[in-house]
Design an enzyme around this catalytic site. Structure first.
Site, PDB file in Angstrom:
ATOM      1  N   GLY A 142      24.476  43.634  28.760  1.00  0.00           N
ATOM      2  CA  GLY A 142      25.012  44.696  29.311  1.00  0.00           C
ATOM      3  C   GLY A 142      26.240  44.481  29.797  1.00  0.00           C
ATOM      4  O   GLY A 142      26.433  44.813  30.841  1.00  0.00           O
ATOM      5  N   THR A 143      27.333  43.647  28.972  1.00  0.00           N
ATOM      6  CA  THR A 143      28.522  43.552  29.353  1.00  0.00           C
ATOM      7  C   THR A 143      29.658  43.754  28.319  1.00  0.00           C
ATOM      8  O   THR A 143      29.515  43.069  27.219  1.00  0.00           O
ATOM      9  CB  THR A 143      28.766  42.340  30.195  1.00  0.00           C
ATOM     10  OG1 THR A 143      29.835  42.117  30.438  1.00  0.00           O
ATOM     11  CG2 THR A 143      28.365  41.145  29.422  1.00  0.00           C
ATOM     12  N   CYS A 202      33.985  40.727  58.099  1.00  0.00           N
ATOM     13  CA  CYS A 202      34.909  41.235  58.793  1.00  0.00           C
ATOM     14  C   CYS A 202      36.230  40.160  58.339  1.00  0.00           C
ATOM     15  O   CYS A 202      36.087  39.179  58.178  1.00  0.00           O
ATOM     16  CB  CYS A 202      34.832  40.777  60.307  1.00  0.00           C
ATOM     17  SG  CYS A 202      36.254  41.008  61.243  1.00  0.00           S
ATOM     18  N   ASN A 220      22.664  45.068  23.945  1.00  0.00           N
ATOM     19  CA  ASN A 220      23.834  45.831  24.141  1.00  0.00           C
ATOM     20  C   ASN A 220      23.798  47.100  23.012  1.00  0.00           C
ATOM     21  O   ASN A 220      23.237  46.739  22.073  1.00  0.00           O
ATOM     22  CB  ASN A 220      25.325  45.360  24.213  1.00  0.00           C
ATOM     23  CG  ASN A 220      26.211  46.037  24.896  1.00  0.00           C
ATOM     24  OD1 ASN A 220      26.255  47.381  24.827  1.00  0.00           O
ATOM     25  ND2 ASN A 220      26.886  45.792  25.627  1.00  0.00           N
ATOM     26  N   CYS A 279      35.034  41.805  67.097  1.00  0.00           N
ATOM     27  CA  CYS A 279      36.328  41.388  67.342  1.00  0.00           C
ATOM     28  C   CYS A 279      37.287  42.947  66.740  1.00  0.00           C
ATOM     29  O   CYS A 279      38.560  42.717  67.106  1.00  0.00           O
ATOM     30  CB  CYS A 279      37.104  40.317  66.346  1.00  0.00           C
ATOM     31  SG  CYS A 279      37.086  40.685  64.754  1.00  0.00           S
ATOM     32  N   CYS A 333      34.737  45.586  62.947  1.00  0.00           N
ATOM     33  CA  CYS A 333      33.981  44.419  63.535  1.00  0.00           C
ATOM     34  C   CYS A 333      33.357  44.727  64.958  1.00  0.00           C
ATOM     35  O   CYS A 333      34.080  44.791  65.695  1.00  0.00           O
ATOM     36  CB  CYS A 333      34.522  43.277  63.306  1.00  0.00           C
ATOM     37  SG  CYS A 333      33.442  41.793  64.003  1.00  0.00           S
ATOM     38  N   HIS A 336      30.548  38.400  41.257  1.00  0.00           N
ATOM     39  CA  HIS A 336      31.716  39.345  41.966  1.00  0.00           C
ATOM     40  C   HIS A 336      31.006  39.768  43.231  1.00  0.00           C
ATOM     41  O   HIS A 336      31.569  40.636  43.890  1.00  0.00           O
ATOM     42  CB  HIS A 336      31.728  40.641  41.093  1.00  0.00           C
ATOM     43  CG  HIS A 336      32.465  40.110  39.753  1.00  0.00           C
ATOM     44  ND1 HIS A 336      32.378  40.959  38.637  1.00  0.00           N
ATOM     45  CD2 HIS A 336      33.391  39.217  39.573  1.00  0.00           C
ATOM     46  CE1 HIS A 336      33.291  40.523  37.785  1.00  0.00           C
ATOM     47  NE2 HIS A 336      33.813  39.312  38.475  1.00  0.00           N
ATOM     48  N   ASP A 367      24.648  44.815  42.591  1.00  0.00           N
ATOM     49  CA  ASP A 367      23.902  45.918  43.046  1.00  0.00           C
ATOM     50  C   ASP A 367      22.741  45.318  43.735  1.00  0.00           C
ATOM     51  O   ASP A 367      21.674  46.060  44.171  1.00  0.00           O
ATOM     52  CB  ASP A 367      23.499  46.873  42.189  1.00  0.00           C
ATOM     53  CG  ASP A 367      23.008  46.108  40.637  1.00  0.00           C
ATOM     54  OD1 ASP A 367      23.625  46.800  39.739  1.00  0.00           O
ATOM     55  OD2 ASP A 367      22.283  44.927  40.875  1.00  0.00           O
ATOM     56  N   ASN A 407      27.178  41.716  38.556  1.00  0.00           N
ATOM     57  CA  ASN A 407      26.740  42.944  39.120  1.00  0.00           C
ATOM     58  C   ASN A 407      26.537  42.606  40.750  1.00  0.00           C
ATOM     59  O   ASN A 407      26.445  41.642  41.112  1.00  0.00           O
ATOM     60  CB  ASN A 407      25.646  43.487  38.653  1.00  0.00           C
ATOM     61  CG  ASN A 407      25.446  43.873  37.133  1.00  0.00           C
ATOM     62  OD1 ASN A 407      26.677  44.037  36.728  1.00  0.00           O
ATOM     63  ND2 ASN A 407      24.441  44.093  36.704  1.00  0.00           N
TER      64      ASN A 407
HETATM   65  N1  APR Z   1      21.547  48.604  28.374  1.00  0.00           N
HETATM   66  C1  APR Z   1      22.217  47.606  28.192  1.00  0.00           C
HETATM   67  N2  APR Z   1      23.680  47.727  28.048  1.00  0.00           N
HETATM   68  C2  APR Z   1      24.353  49.006  28.386  1.00  0.00           C
HETATM   69  C3  APR Z   1      23.382  50.110  28.594  1.00  0.00           C
HETATM   70  C4  APR Z   1      22.145  49.774  28.770  1.00  0.00           C
HETATM   71  N3  APR Z   1      21.017  50.837  28.868  1.00  0.00           N
HETATM   72  N4  APR Z   1      24.322  51.168  28.903  1.00  0.00           N
HETATM   73  C5  APR Z   1      25.702  50.664  28.501  1.00  0.00           C
HETATM   74  N5  APR Z   1      25.703  49.204  28.316  1.00  0.00           N
HETATM   75  C6  APR Z   1      26.743  48.374  27.960  1.00  0.00           C
HETATM   76  C7  APR Z   1      28.034  49.107  27.526  1.00  0.00           C
HETATM   77  O1  APR Z   1      27.937  49.081  26.244  1.00  0.00           O
HETATM   78  C8  APR Z   1      29.044  48.037  27.887  1.00  0.00           C
HETATM   79  O2  APR Z   1      28.909  47.021  27.130  1.00  0.00           O
HETATM   80  O3  APR Z   1      26.921  47.941  29.311  1.00  0.00           O
HETATM   81  C9  APR Z   1      28.594  47.408  29.325  1.00  0.00           C
HETATM   82  C10 APR Z   1      29.107  47.899  30.627  1.00  0.00           C
HETATM   83  O4  APR Z   1      30.343  47.467  30.285  1.00  0.00           O
HETATM   84  P1  APR Z   1      31.286  47.358  31.747  1.00  0.00           P
HETATM   85  O5  APR Z   1      31.272  49.058  32.324  1.00  0.00           O
HETATM   86  O6  APR Z   1      32.548  46.815  31.309  1.00  0.00           O
HETATM   87  O7  APR Z   1      30.539  46.517  32.805  1.00  0.00           O
HETATM   88  P2  APR Z   1      31.034  44.738  33.001  1.00  0.00           P
HETATM   89  O8  APR Z   1      31.220  44.264  31.749  1.00  0.00           O
HETATM   90  O9  APR Z   1      29.751  44.158  33.589  1.00  0.00           O
HETATM   91  O10 APR Z   1      32.213  45.071  33.808  1.00  0.00           O
HETATM   92  C11 APR Z   1      32.280  43.650  34.484  1.00  0.00           C
HETATM   93  O11 APR Z   1      34.463  44.899  35.720  1.00  0.00           O
HETATM   94  O12 APR Z   1      35.157  46.522  36.960  1.00  0.00           O
HETATM   95  C12 APR Z   1      34.594  44.897  36.972  1.00  0.00           C
HETATM   96  O13 APR Z   1      33.805  43.971  38.691  1.00  0.00           O
HETATM   97  C13 APR Z   1      33.412  44.787  37.679  1.00  0.00           C
HETATM   98  O14 APR Z   1      31.586  43.389  37.176  1.00  0.00           O
HETATM   99  C14 APR Z   1      32.365  44.552  36.730  1.00  0.00           C
HETATM  100  C15 APR Z   1      33.138  43.799  35.602  1.00  0.00           C
END
Ligand code: APR
Length: 255
Positions: A194-195, A133, A220, A157, A154, A125, A110, A108
């Site tokens: 959460g990925t 810049c 997840n 520059c 910038c 990331h 953020d 993330n």
């Molecule tokens: N709590 C936990 N997980 C959640 C929630 C929640 N409230 N809501 C959604 N999710 C899960 C979804 O089920 C999914 O598996 O979060 C995940 C989001 O997946 P992505 O949007 O693909 O996010 P991520 O895996 O972090 O993406 C990786 O992709 O676009 C690039 O650079 C960007 O860092 C990002 C990378």
């Protein structure tokens, strides 16, 4: 290991694993910030269902910085800016304080882990709170730079400014990359939150940790690329809700 146990039973198993762990890494993705109001990239309501991800390809951005910045501003600065850490970020920060998490590897950008109080955070990331810049490499706080006129340039520059996060086609910053690979070799527990596990090379880290013997806990609401392959304990649910339950078992003072 997840088997047919209830969420509460799996939370007890996860808490036991975490308490016995010598080094735990938390590996987080966009899902951990959804309860802070930041949409994920993929799946229902995902940013890539509304915006074209090629707009965040580095060559596309360099070829059309005004268009690129219009999208970037809308997604990451007009909207993201107000998000606050949620319970999941706060519990991870407390786990670090209590020695239950050694470091966070996050995909993330953020800054919410840092705002929640986590110290050992490695941003695979980069971070959207900084601009860089492309000519002289001068860094600025995004909050110091007006985005009323695009593209921002910038002050030193006059070069083109870019958010200091990794665009598609760019390399991963060396520090977080090394920290992530080190984590995959020294951790005996990885807690994945959460990925989807879709994006290379970030998505390789948990597989590497597993191959080095780490136990995998995953949080997840939906299955990911890890769930059926390497996850030992799947805590199915939203990060904020599951981490709240986990914290009650982890931090309950001994009677
Ligand atoms: N709590 C936990 N997980 C959640 C929630 C929640 N409230 N809501 C959604 N999710 C899960 C979804 O089920 C999914 O598996 O979060 C995940 C989001 O997946 P992505 O949007 O693909 O996010 P991520 O895996 O972090 O993406 C990786 O992709 O676009 C690039 O650079 C960007 O860092 C990002 C990378």
């Amino acid at each position: 290991m997840t088997g047919v146990f209830s969420l509460d039973e799996n939370i007890m198993k996860a808490a036991d694993l975490l308490k016995r762990s010598t080094f735990t890494t938390a590996y987080t993705g966009a899902g951990i910030s959804v309860e802070s109001g930041i949409p994920p990239f993929r799946g229902e309501g995902g940013l890539w269902t509304k915006y074209d991800p090629t707009m965040l390809d580095i060559d596309h951005f360099l070829g059309n910085p005004v268009k690129g910045w219009e999208i970037i501003k809308e997604i990451f600065y007009d909207f993201f800016g107000k998000a606050k850490p949620n319970k999941a970020h706060l519990v991870l920060a407390e786990m670090e304080k209590q020695g239950l998490v050694g470091r966070i590897i996050t995909q993330n950008i953020d800054n919410l882990h840092q705002e929640a109080g986590s110290i050992h955070v490695y941003e695979f990331h980069g971070n959207s709170k900084k601009l860089v810049c492309l000519e002289c490499r001068m860094h600025y706080k995004a909050s110091e730079i007006s985005l009323d006129h695009l593209p921002p340039t910038c002050r030193q520059c006059g070069g083109l400014l870019k958010p200091d996060f990794v665009f598609f086609g760019e390399t991963i910053p060396e520090g977080p990359l090394l920290a992530a690979y080190e984590s995959a070799s020294i951790s005996d527990v990885f807690i994945i939150i959460g990925t989807t596990g879709e994006v290379v090379p970030a998505n390789q880290i948990p597989f590497l940790a597993k191959s080095n013997g780490a136990k995998i806990i995953e949080i997840n609401p939906a299955e990911s690329n890890y769930t059926g392959q390497i996850t030992d304990i799947f805590l199915k649910g939203k990060a904020g809700e599951v981490m709240e339950k986990l914290s009650k078992v982890l931090f309950t003072p001994a009677l």
